[in-house]
Design an enzyme around this catalytic site. Structure first.
Site, mmCIF file in Angstrom:
data_model
loop_
_atom_site.group_PDB
_atom_site.id
_atom_site.type_symbol
_atom_site.label_atom_id
_atom_site.label_comp_id
_atom_site.label_asym_id
_atom_site.label_seq_id
_atom_site.Cartn_x
_atom_site.Cartn_y
_atom_site.Cartn_z
ATOM 1 N N TYR A 151 0.831 -1.209 0.000
ATOM 2 C CA TYR A 151 0.000 0.000 0.000
ATOM 3 C C TYR A 151 0.865 1.257 0.000
ATOM 4 O O TYR A 151 0.579 2.225 -0.722
ATOM 5 C CB TYR A 151 -0.948 0.011 1.207
ATOM 6 C CG TYR A 151 -1.727 1.306 1.298
ATOM 7 C CD1 TYR A 151 -2.550 1.712 0.251
ATOM 8 C CD2 TYR A 151 -1.620 2.137 2.408
ATOM 9 C CE1 TYR A 151 -3.252 2.912 0.311
ATOM 10 C CE2 TYR A 151 -2.319 3.330 2.476
ATOM 11 C CZ TYR A 151 -3.138 3.712 1.434
ATOM 12 O OH TYR A 151 -3.815 4.895 1.492
ATOM 13 N N ARG A 158 1.431 6.347 -7.108
ATOM 14 C CA ARG A 158 0.272 7.169 -7.494
ATOM 15 C C ARG A 158 0.689 8.626 -7.660
ATOM 16 O O ARG A 158 0.349 9.265 -8.667
ATOM 17 C CB ARG A 158 -0.820 7.022 -6.432
ATOM 18 C CG ARG A 158 -1.971 7.995 -6.584
ATOM 19 C CD ARG A 158 -3.173 7.621 -5.724
ATOM 20 N NE ARG A 158 -2.902 7.479 -4.294
ATOM 21 C CZ ARG A 158 -3.815 7.070 -3.405
ATOM 22 N NH1 ARG A 158 -5.035 6.753 -3.782
ATOM 23 N NH2 ARG A 158 -3.504 6.969 -2.114
ATOM 24 N N TYR A 210 -1.528 12.716 6.848
ATOM 25 C CA TYR A 210 -1.123 11.668 7.785
ATOM 26 C C TYR A 210 0.340 11.845 8.141
ATOM 27 O O TYR A 210 1.166 12.170 7.271
ATOM 28 C CB TYR A 210 -1.291 10.285 7.147
ATOM 29 C CG TYR A 210 -2.675 9.676 7.177
ATOM 30 C CD1 TYR A 210 -3.700 10.187 7.963
ATOM 31 C CD2 TYR A 210 -2.951 8.547 6.404
ATOM 32 C CE1 TYR A 210 -4.962 9.586 7.965
ATOM 33 C CE2 TYR A 210 -4.202 7.944 6.403
ATOM 34 C CZ TYR A 210 -5.202 8.468 7.182
ATOM 35 O OH TYR A 210 -6.437 7.881 7.181
ATOM 36 N N ARG A 223 -11.769 12.883 1.860
ATOM 37 C CA ARG A 223 -12.676 11.958 2.558
ATOM 38 C C ARG A 223 -14.014 11.791 1.854
ATOM 39 O O ARG A 223 -14.697 10.779 2.000
ATOM 40 C CB ARG A 223 -12.898 12.446 3.980
ATOM 41 C CG ARG A 223 -11.654 12.466 4.835
ATOM 42 C CD ARG A 223 -11.089 11.085 5.047
ATOM 43 N NE ARG A 223 -9.947 11.094 5.943
ATOM 44 C CZ ARG A 223 -9.219 10.017 6.225
ATOM 45 N NH1 ARG A 223 -9.494 8.848 5.657
ATOM 46 N NH2 ARG A 223 -8.198 10.100 7.049
ATOM 47 N N GLU A 330 -14.245 -1.749 6.134
ATOM 48 C CA GLU A 330 -14.243 -0.413 5.521
ATOM 49 C C GLU A 330 -15.531 -0.295 4.701
ATOM 50 O O GLU A 330 -15.990 -1.287 4.140
ATOM 51 C CB GLU A 330 -13.007 -0.256 4.623
ATOM 52 C CG GLU A 330 -12.910 1.099 3.935
ATOM 53 C CD GLU A 330 -11.582 1.286 3.189
ATOM 54 O OE1 GLU A 330 -10.515 1.095 3.811
ATOM 55 O OE2 GLU A 330 -11.623 1.591 1.989
HETATM 56 C C1 3EB Z 1 -7.866 5.409 5.470
HETATM 57 O O1 3EB Z 1 -8.832 6.077 5.846
HETATM 58 C C2 3EB Z 1 -8.169 4.012 4.979
HETATM 59 O O2 3EB Z 1 -5.254 5.470 -0.525
HETATM 60 O O3 3EB Z 1 -6.882 5.937 -1.904
HETATM 61 C C3 3EB Z 1 -9.299 4.719 2.287
HETATM 62 C C4 3EB Z 1 -9.695 5.356 1.100
HETATM 63 C C5 3EB Z 1 -7.978 4.363 2.461
HETATM 64 C C6 3EB Z 1 -8.769 5.615 0.086
HETATM 65 C C7 3EB Z 1 -6.461 5.571 -0.791
HETATM 66 C C8 3EB Z 1 -7.064 4.629 1.447
HETATM 67 C C9 3EB Z 1 -7.444 5.259 0.265
HETATM 68 O O4 3EB Z 1 -6.711 5.834 5.514
HETATM 69 C C10 3EB Z 1 -7.516 3.663 3.702
#
Ligand code: 3EB
Length: 336
Positions: A151, A158, A210, A223, A330
């Site tokens: 990941y 990306r 993050y 989000r 999720e």
């Molecule tokens: C998170 O909230 C969970 O890397 O495109 C959720 C939605 C998550 C999209 C992405 C990753 C992605 O961090 C993981």
């Protein structure tokens, strides 16, 4: 005094005035493709299926219960095409695109860079340059230690592939792992002529902020996103898990993680309603949810809980690997 005209006779299946997503039994696939307004159709599961229509995408995640397909209907008859590795369709206001590529030497970073570079180039010339929503599916997403985790490598690739990274214009997204052992990256998206409005969740740190502990490249997504009005698209909720702040919650309990995830999805609805008070106030009949469950042993119990939700939001429950090893569930959604 103006009186209302007589109501027209009911027709069995009125064409939607704008975009609509729904789940249907898998045997409705051919009927969906016969509809000129069908923008895309998704199948789930690892059973082999073939289909030449560029609007078809098979996501190899096993689903709980009877086989469903997801159907996206546009607001007008669609045009479709294939451009190199990009398959697309559009209805004049929304474009669906998909890229599926093999990972060269199981290198997910290289595959992601390739896919996102191809996507970036395609977007500049397709007439629908504004990304609204991305889906990313790859094998074994949490395999590998530390910054070698697939990941984290995906996140690096990306960004390498994207021609521009504007944190104020990130699409909503999902990134989910498969268990099929096939080193093929699947990317699909919705884009539009105008930009949408990305939203963040007040309960969560923005993913693009993050801290370093989660990898060298923070994940590039918002989000949720409110699409431009002209598209008729609902609120697009990213893949959402039991993360508060930036920390995974309720390690070991899928039940508590599911409730926290639903709270996060509701928080996105509340946030969106500040700008769009016409959106339904709760998850429910106006929602279309996709529920990803890491452990197959929990599929039936998660499905049972989902079936109890007020308003009975339509959903599918899929066996899939969430992007952090401790996250057991999720959920993503469309809402409106
Ligand atoms: C998170 O909230 C969970 O890397 O495109 C959720 C939605 C998550 C999209 C992405 C990753 C992605 O961090 C993981």
């Amino acid at each position: 005094i103006h009186s209302a005209a007589a109501a027209p006779a009911l027709i069995s299946s009125p064409a939607p005035a704008s975009f609509r997503a729904r789940y249907a039994p898998a045997h409705e696939r051919d009927a969906a493709f016969a509809d000129p307004q069908t923008l895309a159709v998704f199948g789930f599961g690892t059973a082999h299926t073939t289909c030449a229509d560029p609007r078809w995408l098979q996501v190899p995640l096993d689903e709980h219960g009877p086989a469903q397909i997801e159907i996206w209907q546009g607001a007008a008859p669609v045009q479709t095409g294939v451009d190199g590795t990009v398959r697309w369709s559009h209805d004049g206001s929304v474009l669906f695109g998909a890229i599926e590529i093999e990972e060269p030497g199981s290198d997910i970073e290289a595959a992601a860079a390739d896919a996102y570079a191809t996507l970036s180039t395609f977007l500049t010339k397709c007439g629908f340059p504004h990304l609204l929503r991305m889906w990313n599916y790859l094998d074994a997403v949490t395999e590998g230690e530390g910054d070698a985790e697939r990941y984290r490598r995906f996140c690096v690739g990306r960004v390498r592939g994207l021609q521009s990274l504007d944190e104020a214009a990130l699409p909503a997204a999902t990134c989910i792992g498969r268990f099929d052992g096939v080193r093929r990256l699947q990317v699909y998206w919705l884009s539009a002529r105008e930009a949408g409005t990305p939203l963040e969740n007040p309960r969560q740190v923005s993913a693009f902020r993050y801290p370093r502990q989660y990898g060298p490249q923070s994940p590039s997504f918002s989000r949720a996103l409110l699409p431009p009005a002209a598209t008729g698209l609902p609120l697009l909720q990213s893949g959402t898990a039991a993360i508060v702040g930036h920390v995974s919650q309720h390690t070991g309990s899928w039940q508590e993680q599911l409730e926290e995830t639903l709270t996060n999805l509701q928080s996105l609805v509340d946030t969106a309603r500040v700008q769009r008070p016409d959106l339904p106030a709760q998850l429910g009949a106006g929602s279309v949810l996709k529920v990803y469950v890491r452990d197959a042993v929990n599929l039936a119990a998660v499905a049972a809980r989902m079936a109890q939700l007020p308003g009975s939001p339509p959903h599918v429950v899929l066996h899939a690997e969430v992007c952090r090893a401790e996250l057991l569930v999720e959920i993503e959604g469309m809402h409106g």
